[in-house]
Design a protein around this motif. Sequence first.
Motif, short mmCIF file in Angstrom:
data_model
loop_
_atom_site.label_atom_id
_atom_site.label_comp_id
_atom_site.label_asym_id
_atom_site.label_seq_id
_atom_site.Cartn_x
_atom_site.Cartn_y
_atom_site.Cartn_z
N LEU A 73 37.20 39.00 16.93
CA LEU A 73 37.49 38.24 18.32
C LEU A 73 36.33 36.95 18.50
O LEU A 73 36.86 36.14 19.02
CB LEU A 73 37.15 39.30 19.49
N ASP A 74 35.21 36.95 17.93
CA ASP A 74 34.44 36.04 18.15
C ASP A 74 35.02 34.78 17.40
O ASP A 74 34.81 33.80 17.58
CB ASP A 74 32.87 36.17 17.54
N ALA A 75 35.40 34.99 15.99
CA ALA A 75 36.02 34.25 15.07
C ALA A 75 36.92 33.23 15.70
O ALA A 75 37.56 32.18 15.25
CB ALA A 75 36.29 34.61 13.81
N ALA A 76 37.97 33.96 16.57
CA ALA A 76 39.00 33.28 17.24
C ALA A 76 38.54 32.11 18.26
O ALA A 76 39.46 31.48 18.57
CB ALA A 76 40.01 34.14 17.74
N MET A 77 37.24 32.39 18.74
CA MET A 77 36.72 31.29 20.05
C MET A 77 36.48 30.12 19.33
O MET A 77 35.79 30.00 18.31
CB MET A 77 35.89 32.26 20.68
N GLN A 78 36.49 29.03 20.21
CA GLN A 78 35.59 27.69 19.79
C GLN A 78 35.32 27.15 21.34
O GLN A 78 35.97 27.24 22.07
CB GLN A 78 36.63 26.66 19.08
N CYS A 79 34.24 26.48 20.98
CA CYS A 79 33.77 26.04 22.64
C CYS A 79 33.12 24.72 22.37
O CYS A 79 32.67 24.34 21.19
CB CYS A 79 32.54 26.90 23.19
N SER A 80 33.15 23.96 23.31
CA SER A 80 32.51 22.45 23.47
C SER A 80 31.10 22.66 23.31
O SER A 80 30.37 23.47 23.53
CB SER A 80 32.95 21.93 24.75
N GLU A 81 30.53 21.38 23.03
CA GLU A 81 28.99 21.16 22.80
C GLU A 81 28.26 21.44 23.82
O GLU A 81 27.30 21.94 24.17
CB GLU A 81 28.80 19.95 21.95
N GLY A 82 28.86 21.31 25.09
CA GLY A 82 28.36 21.37 26.47
C GLY A 82 28.38 22.75 27.05
O GLY A 82 27.69 23.11 27.96
N PHE A 83 28.84 23.51 26.18
CA PHE A 83 29.06 25.15 27.04
C PHE A 83 27.77 25.75 26.46
O PHE A 83 27.30 25.78 25.18
CB PHE A 83 30.27 25.85 26.30
N GLY A 84 27.30 26.29 27.22
CA GLY A 84 25.89 27.30 27.08
C GLY A 84 25.57 27.92 28.30
O GLY A 84 26.33 27.87 29.35
N SER A 85 24.39 28.34 28.15
CA SER A 85 23.71 29.53 29.54
C SER A 85 23.46 28.41 30.69
O SER A 85 23.41 29.11 31.81
CB SER A 85 22.33 29.93 28.89
N ASP A 86 23.37 27.03 30.33
CA ASP A 86 22.92 26.34 31.55
C ASP A 86 24.15 25.52 32.02
O ASP A 86 24.02 24.31 32.61
CB ASP A 86 21.80 25.53 31.42
N SER A 87 25.32 25.60 31.53
CA SER A 87 26.43 24.75 31.45
C SER A 87 27.23 24.90 32.89
O SER A 87 28.00 24.15 33.46
CB SER A 87 27.60 25.00 30.47
N GLY A 88 26.96 26.03 33.63
CA GLY A 88 27.71 26.21 34.91
C GLY A 88 29.26 26.71 34.55
O GLY A 88 29.39 27.24 33.43
N ARG A 89 30.22 26.41 35.63
CA ARG A 89 31.69 27.03 35.44
C ARG A 89 32.09 26.35 34.02
O ARG A 89 32.09 25.29 33.95
CB ARG A 89 32.39 26.82 36.59
N ALA A 90 32.71 27.06 33.14
CA ALA A 90 33.40 26.79 32.27
C ALA A 90 35.00 27.04 32.23
O ALA A 90 35.19 28.10 32.99
CB ALA A 90 32.71 27.40 30.69
N VAL A 91 35.73 26.41 31.39
CA VAL A 91 37.04 26.70 31.42
C VAL A 91 37.63 27.27 30.26
O VAL A 91 37.26 26.84 29.00
CB VAL A 91 37.97 25.19 31.62
N LEU A 92 38.45 28.50 30.21
CA LEU A 92 39.02 28.83 29.02
C LEU A 92 40.47 28.24 28.82
O LEU A 92 41.27 28.64 29.93
CB LEU A 92 39.02 30.47 29.11
#
Length: 350
Positions: free
Chosen positions: A53-72
């Motif tokens: 399941l983890d291998a199927a995900m990719q995220c932006s450089e700005g995604f992280g613990s302090d990024s606020g609301r993110a979009v899937l």
Amino acid sequence: MKPFKLFVISSFLVLSACGSDNSTNSESSRIASSGFVPADSPSPPLLISEQELDAAMQCSEGFGSDSGRAVLLVPGATQTVESNFSWNYIPAFDEAGIPWCAVDLPNSNTGELQASSEYITHAIRKMFRTTNTKIAIVGFSQGGVMPRWSLKFFPDTRDMVEDMIGIAAANHGLIETSLLCATPVIGCITSFTQIAVAAKWLDALNAGGETLPGIDYTQVYTRTDDVAIPNFDEENGVSSLRTGEGNKVNIATQDVCLTNTADHFLVGSSDAVGYAIVSDALSHPGVASLERLKAQVPALCLTPFMPGVDPLSFPINFATKMMSTFAQSVALQPKSTEEPPLRCYAGGMC
């Protein structure tokens, strides 16, 4: 995968998930069949490994613990993250500073939908736990329907999602897949059997209400859709969500710009009006507002492409990414001759 083998594997997974308590299994099936899944119901276990399941995900450089609301981002049937979003939504979100994650689903999102929805469920949980902030979901076509399965049958995800935005979503089933899958000898790609009109998977999803309280649902559709048909109005359209307690709105691109002619694939990849509706929902509390969108007319209606789309490379990207992947998936991905059975938690046999 051969139908018998698919049935055997599906049956094994159902039995594994259900356990041996017949009374509990019966109650689970009864509740799921009624369409009522209480918010405090336990979520069924995920049967796919966390590593996969983890291998199927990719995220932006700005995604992280302090990024606020993110979009899937969830691609449509026959599509990958690369083919569906790499040349439009991803660069647009990067330019706007919107953190995002995206998930590649099995067989270019043509695999069995109950299994594929586990990837979405896992992504919702992981994004929420990373940011400690409710996320938004943007899905195209079949990818605009599938997150609703997670929200309904995995109730813990409901408090993790703020917005559910569907673009040309097949919320009430596709006539084309019903016809395509009608020849049992040939069969069709597996997810098409489940997204067809009157499919058991779709009936289970929509039973008891299409939306859930506490979540804002914005549905973007086009009256010139050539796949999700008919989509002429909100009352009868394939994409519109009309029942349930969620805060919801259905907006056609033609409600904003009367002369908009985007088809199914264009509204989900390059159309400026479709993106404007998505952006409005993401930028404001609640659902998208037709009044705010009309304030952008006529400039919006004269804009040929959404942000993130390079006009010069658009013809090549559209042909070699989205449409090429569509054609290859329909031709080459594994076929099924009947719809896979519902799992126990969704009202199937236990």
